[in-house]
Design a protein around this motif. Structure first.
Motif, PDB file in Angstrom:
ATOM      1  N   LEU A   1      -9.239  -4.072  24.282  1.00  0.00           N
ATOM      2  CA  LEU A   1      -7.830  -4.420  24.452  1.00  0.00           C
ATOM      3  C   LEU A   1      -7.266  -3.942  25.787  1.00  0.00           C
ATOM      4  CD1 LEU A   1      -8.227  -4.702  21.289  1.00  0.00           C
ATOM      5  CD2 LEU A   1      -5.807  -4.157  21.122  1.00  0.00           C
ATOM      6  N   ALA A   2      -7.876  -2.916  26.369  1.00  0.00           N
ATOM      7  CA  ALA A   2      -7.366  -2.348  27.623  1.00  0.00           C
ATOM      8  C   ALA A   2      -7.994  -2.983  28.859  1.00  0.00           C
ATOM      9  CB  ALA A   2      -7.606  -0.837  27.638  1.00  0.00           C
ATOM     10  N   LYS A   3      -8.850  -3.980  28.682  1.00  0.00           N
ATOM     11  CA  LYS A   3      -9.521  -4.573  29.845  1.00  0.00           C
ATOM     12  C   LYS A   3      -8.504  -5.145  30.826  1.00  0.00           C
ATOM     13  CE  LYS A   3     -10.714  -9.293  28.296  1.00  0.00           C
ATOM     14  NZ  LYS A   3      -9.750  -9.491  27.249  1.00  0.00           N
ATOM     15  N   ALA A   4      -8.815  -5.053  32.100  1.00  0.00           N
ATOM     16  CA  ALA A   4      -7.883  -5.498  33.141  1.00  0.00           C
ATOM     17  C   ALA A   4      -7.803  -7.020  33.216  1.00  0.00           C
ATOM     18  CB  ALA A   4      -8.302  -4.919  34.493  1.00  0.00           C
ATOM     19  N   ARG A   5      -8.898  -7.701  32.943  1.00  0.00           N
ATOM     20  CA  ARG A   5      -8.917  -9.163  33.060  1.00  0.00           C
ATOM     21  C   ARG A   5      -7.935  -9.800  32.067  1.00  0.00           C
ATOM     22  NH1 ARG A   5     -13.597 -10.534  30.758  1.00  0.00           N
ATOM     23  NH2 ARG A   5     -12.696 -11.922  29.223  1.00  0.00           N
ATOM     24  N   GLY A   6      -7.193 -10.787  32.544  1.00  0.00           N
ATOM     25  CA  GLY A   6      -6.297 -11.546  31.672  1.00  0.00           C
ATOM     26  C   GLY A   6      -4.898 -10.999  31.554  1.00  0.00           C
ATOM     27  N   LYS A   7      -4.633  -9.862  32.179  1.00  0.00           N
ATOM     28  CA  LYS A   7      -3.298  -9.254  32.087  1.00  0.00           C
ATOM     29  C   LYS A   7      -2.423  -9.719  33.253  1.00  0.00           C
ATOM     30  CE  LYS A   7      -4.508  -6.332  28.691  1.00  0.00           C
ATOM     31  NZ  LYS A   7      -5.946  -6.420  28.632  1.00  0.00           N
ATOM     32  N   GLY A   8      -1.116  -9.635  33.061  1.00  0.00           N
ATOM     33  CA  GLY A   8      -0.183  -9.840  34.155  1.00  0.00           C
ATOM     34  C   GLY A   8       0.418 -11.226  34.280  1.00  0.00           C
ATOM     35  N   TYR A   9      -0.042 -12.209  33.489  1.00  0.00           N
ATOM     36  CA  TYR A   9       0.529 -13.560  33.574  1.00  0.00           C
ATOM     37  C   TYR A   9       1.770 -13.631  32.692  1.00  0.00           C
ATOM     38  CZ  TYR A   9      -3.972 -14.527  35.680  1.00  0.00           C
ATOM     39  OH  TYR A   9      -5.062 -14.487  36.493  1.00  0.00           O
ATOM     40  N   LYS A  10       2.858 -13.098  33.221  1.00  0.00           N
ATOM     41  CA  LYS A  10       4.087 -12.965  32.449  1.00  0.00           C
ATOM     42  C   LYS A  10       5.220 -12.619  33.389  1.00  0.00           C
ATOM     43  CE  LYS A  10       3.581  -8.082  31.955  1.00  0.00           C
ATOM     44  NZ  LYS A  10       4.630  -7.878  32.930  1.00  0.00           N
ATOM     45  N   PRO A  11       6.479 -12.788  32.948  1.00  0.00           N
ATOM     46  CA  PRO A  11       7.596 -12.328  33.762  1.00  0.00           C
ATOM     47  C   PRO A  11       7.574 -10.801  33.888  1.00  0.00           C
ATOM     48  CG  PRO A  11       8.337 -13.841  32.060  1.00  0.00           C
ATOM     49  CD  PRO A  11       6.913 -13.500  31.757  1.00  0.00           C
TER      50      PRO A  11
ATOM     51  N   TYR B   1       0.800  -1.224   0.000  1.00  0.00           N
ATOM     52  CA  TYR B   1       0.000   0.000   0.000  1.00  0.00           C
ATOM     53  C   TYR B   1       0.833   1.274   0.000  1.00  0.00           C
ATOM     54  CZ  TYR B   1      -3.813  -3.197   0.939  1.00  0.00           C
ATOM     55  OH  TYR B   1      -4.723  -4.218   0.853  1.00  0.00           O
ATOM     56  N   LYS B   2       2.157   1.152   0.036  1.00  0.00           N
ATOM     57  CA  LYS B   2       3.041   2.327   0.064  1.00  0.00           C
ATOM     58  C   LYS B   2       2.590   3.273   1.186  1.00  0.00           C
ATOM     59  CE  LYS B   2       4.938   0.741  -3.685  1.00  0.00           C
ATOM     60  NZ  LYS B   2       5.428  -0.589  -3.430  1.00  0.00           N
ATOM     61  N   MET B   3       2.376   2.692   2.363  1.00  0.00           N
ATOM     62  CA  MET B   3       1.874   3.428   3.512  1.00  0.00           C
ATOM     63  C   MET B   3       2.974   3.466   4.582  1.00  0.00           C
ATOM     64  SD  MET B   3      -1.569   2.584   5.753  1.00  0.00           S
ATOM     65  CE  MET B   3      -2.401   1.972   4.307  1.00  0.00           C
ATOM     66  N   PRO B   4       3.783   4.520   4.602  1.00  0.00           N
ATOM     67  CA  PRO B   4       4.896   4.549   5.551  1.00  0.00           C
ATOM     68  C   PRO B   4       4.463   4.754   7.002  1.00  0.00           C
ATOM     69  CG  PRO B   4       4.773   6.611   4.356  1.00  0.00           C
ATOM     70  CD  PRO B   4       3.750   5.708   3.742  1.00  0.00           C
ATOM     71  N   ILE B   5       3.292   5.329   7.194  1.00  0.00           N
ATOM     72  CA  ILE B   5       2.804   5.616   8.549  1.00  0.00           C
ATOM     73  C   ILE B   5       1.501   4.873   8.778  1.00  0.00           C
ATOM     74  CG2 ILE B   5       1.883   7.430  10.063  1.00  0.00           C
ATOM     75  CD1 ILE B   5       3.784   9.371   8.600  1.00  0.00           C
ATOM     76  N   PHE B   6       1.455   4.100   9.853  1.00  0.00           N
ATOM     77  CA  PHE B   6       0.209   3.510  10.316  1.00  0.00           C
ATOM     78  C   PHE B   6       0.347   3.236  11.807  1.00  0.00           C
ATOM     79  CE2 PHE B   6       2.691  -0.243   9.397  1.00  0.00           C
ATOM     80  CZ  PHE B   6       2.324  -1.152  10.381  1.00  0.00           C
ATOM     81  N   GLY B   7      -0.786   3.166  12.485  1.00  0.00           N
ATOM     82  CA  GLY B   7      -0.773   2.941  13.924  1.00  0.00           C
ATOM     83  C   GLY B   7      -1.157   1.515  14.258  1.00  0.00           C
ATOM     84  N   TYR B   8      -0.731   1.079  15.436  1.00  0.00           N
ATOM     85  CA  TYR B   8      -1.137  -0.244  15.912  1.00  0.00           C
ATOM     86  C   TYR B   8      -1.064  -0.292  17.431  1.00  0.00           C
ATOM     87  CZ  TYR B   8       3.811  -1.301  16.646  1.00  0.00           C
ATOM     88  OH  TYR B   8       5.111  -1.281  17.075  1.00  0.00           O
ATOM     89  N   HIS B   9      -1.748  -1.252  17.981  1.00  0.00           N
ATOM     90  CA  HIS B   9      -1.664  -1.550  19.409  1.00  0.00           C
ATOM     91  C   HIS B   9      -1.963  -3.030  19.577  1.00  0.00           C
ATOM     92  CE1 HIS B   9      -1.597  -0.291  23.641  1.00  0.00           C
ATOM     93  NE2 HIS B   9      -2.395  -1.329  23.814  1.00  0.00           N
ATOM     94  N   TRP B  10      -1.137  -3.715  20.367  1.00  0.00           N
ATOM     95  CA  TRP B  10      -1.398  -5.121  20.694  1.00  0.00           C
ATOM     96  C   TRP B  10      -1.391  -5.285  22.207  1.00  0.00           C
ATOM     97  CZ3 TRP B  10       2.397  -7.182  23.637  1.00  0.00           C
ATOM     98  CH2 TRP B  10       3.705  -6.738  23.471  1.00  0.00           C
ATOM     99  N   THR B  11      -2.114  -6.281  22.656  1.00  0.00           N
ATOM    100  CA  THR B  11      -2.135  -6.576  24.078  1.00  0.00           C
ATOM    101  C   THR B  11      -2.019  -8.079  24.296  1.00  0.00           C
ATOM    102  OG1 THR B  11      -3.307  -6.104  26.148  1.00  0.00           O
ATOM    103  CG2 THR B  11      -4.657  -6.711  24.269  1.00  0.00           C
ATOM    104  N   ARG B  12      -1.286  -8.434  25.313  1.00  0.00           N
ATOM    105  CA  ARG B  12      -1.042  -9.835  25.673  1.00  0.00           C
ATOM    106  C   ARG B  12      -2.020 -10.225  26.778  1.00  0.00           C
ATOM    107  NH1 ARG B  12       4.354 -12.955  26.807  1.00  0.00           N
ATOM    108  NH2 ARG B  12       3.732 -14.426  28.425  1.00  0.00           N
ATOM    109  N   GLU B  13      -2.673 -11.364  26.606  1.00  0.00           N
ATOM    110  CA  GLU B  13      -3.611 -11.854  27.622  1.00  0.00           C
ATOM    111  C   GLU B  13      -3.433 -13.347  27.827  1.00  0.00           C
ATOM    112  OE1 GLU B  13      -7.664 -10.858  26.796  1.00  0.00           O
ATOM    113  OE2 GLU B  13      -7.281  -8.717  26.901  1.00  0.00           O
ATOM    114  N   GLN B  14      -3.720 -13.752  29.049  1.00  0.00           N
ATOM    115  CA  GLN B  14      -3.729 -15.175  29.379  1.00  0.00           C
ATOM    116  C   GLN B  14      -4.716 -15.361  30.517  1.00  0.00           C
ATOM    117  OE1 GLN B  14       0.123 -16.851  30.107  1.00  0.00           O
ATOM    118  NE2 GLN B  14      -0.697 -18.796  30.820  1.00  0.00           N
ATOM    119  N   GLU B  15      -5.675 -16.214  30.307  1.00  0.00           N
ATOM    120  CA  GLU B  15      -6.662 -16.470  31.356  1.00  0.00           C
ATOM    121  C   GLU B  15      -6.611 -17.942  31.736  1.00  0.00           C
ATOM    122  OE1 GLU B  15     -10.401 -14.342  30.884  1.00  0.00           O
ATOM    123  OE2 GLU B  15      -9.400 -13.040  29.448  1.00  0.00           O
ATOM    124  N   ARG B  16      -7.545 -18.726  31.278  1.00  0.00           N
ATOM    125  CA  ARG B  16      -7.582 -20.140  31.656  1.00  0.00           C
ATOM    126  C   ARG B  16      -6.610 -21.004  30.852  1.00  0.00           C
ATOM    127  NH1 ARG B  16     -13.023 -18.798  31.012  1.00  0.00           N
ATOM    128  NH2 ARG B  16     -13.995 -18.213  32.973  1.00  0.00           N
TER     129      ARG B  16
END
Length: 193
Positions: free
Chosen positions: A166-176, A85-100
């Motif tokens: 993506l910003a929900k509190a549930r599922g976050k924090g299971y990581k080093p 797409y010849k698109m040099p600028i684009f935004g993104y956000h990812w979030t890591r989750e782990q529940e059961r």
């Protein structure tokens, strides 16, 4: 000093001069993470008159103590967007989750120039193909995208509601401790001359 772990249960969040409705559910949302996504959305909108906000998920084959899979996905995705797409600028956000589950998964939002991408079918094909090339399990939800112009407040609100998941509190924090719960682009607002 700011509390980066603050969880809000308010159904609205203020960003600049605007109040936006957010999806707090039972767990609430991390306000700094939500504001980071809003900053990127607003910054991308200074570069493009309209944007396409696309949501997808990435499952991984096994538990890791780092974010190597999502980093590989975002590098591959970035190369595809810039080349096709010849698109040099684009935004993104990812979030890591782990529940059961015994391994983490990732939720991703990308913010693209809608003047170059009016519908995400080719991008979705590429995301699904990454399942073969990167050994991940991509998933694209129903109603996966929003397209709107800078001044289309109602359509923007719909995208922000979806992004707030993506910003929900549930599922976050299971990581080093040294591993991030989320990552974001660093698009700067376009300077007005």
């Amino acid at each position: 000093m700011a509390n980066y772990q603050y969880v809000s249960h308010s159904p609205v969040i203020q960003h600049g001069q605007n109040l936006w409705q957010v999806h707090v559910k039972k767990s609430g949302i991390y306000t700094m993470q939500m504001k980071s996504m809003l900053d990127q959305l607003e910054s991308v909108l200074t570069h493009y008159s309209q944007v396409l906000v696309l949501r997808f998920d990435i499952g991984i084959p096994y538990q890791t103590n780092d974010n190597r899979f999502i980093i590989a996905v975002m590098e591959s995705f970035s190369g595809f967007i810039k080349q096709r797409y010849k698109m040099p600028i684009f935004g993104y956000h990812w979030t890591r989750e782990q529940e059961r589950a015994k391994k983490q998964h990732y939720h991703v939002v990308v913010i693209l120039d809608a003047n170059k991408v009016s519908y995400p079918s080719k991008i979705n094909e590429f995301i699904l193909e990454m399942g073969n090339t990167l050994a991940v399990r991509p998933w694209i939800p129903e109603n996966c995208f929003y397209r709107f112009k800078r001044n289309e407040h109602d359509k923007k609100q719909g995208a922000i509601w979806r992004m707030s998941y993506l910003a929900k509190a549930r599922g976050k924090g299971y990581k080093p401790p040294q591993t991030k719960n989320h990552g974001s682009s660093r698009v700067k607002p376009k300077q007005i001359k």
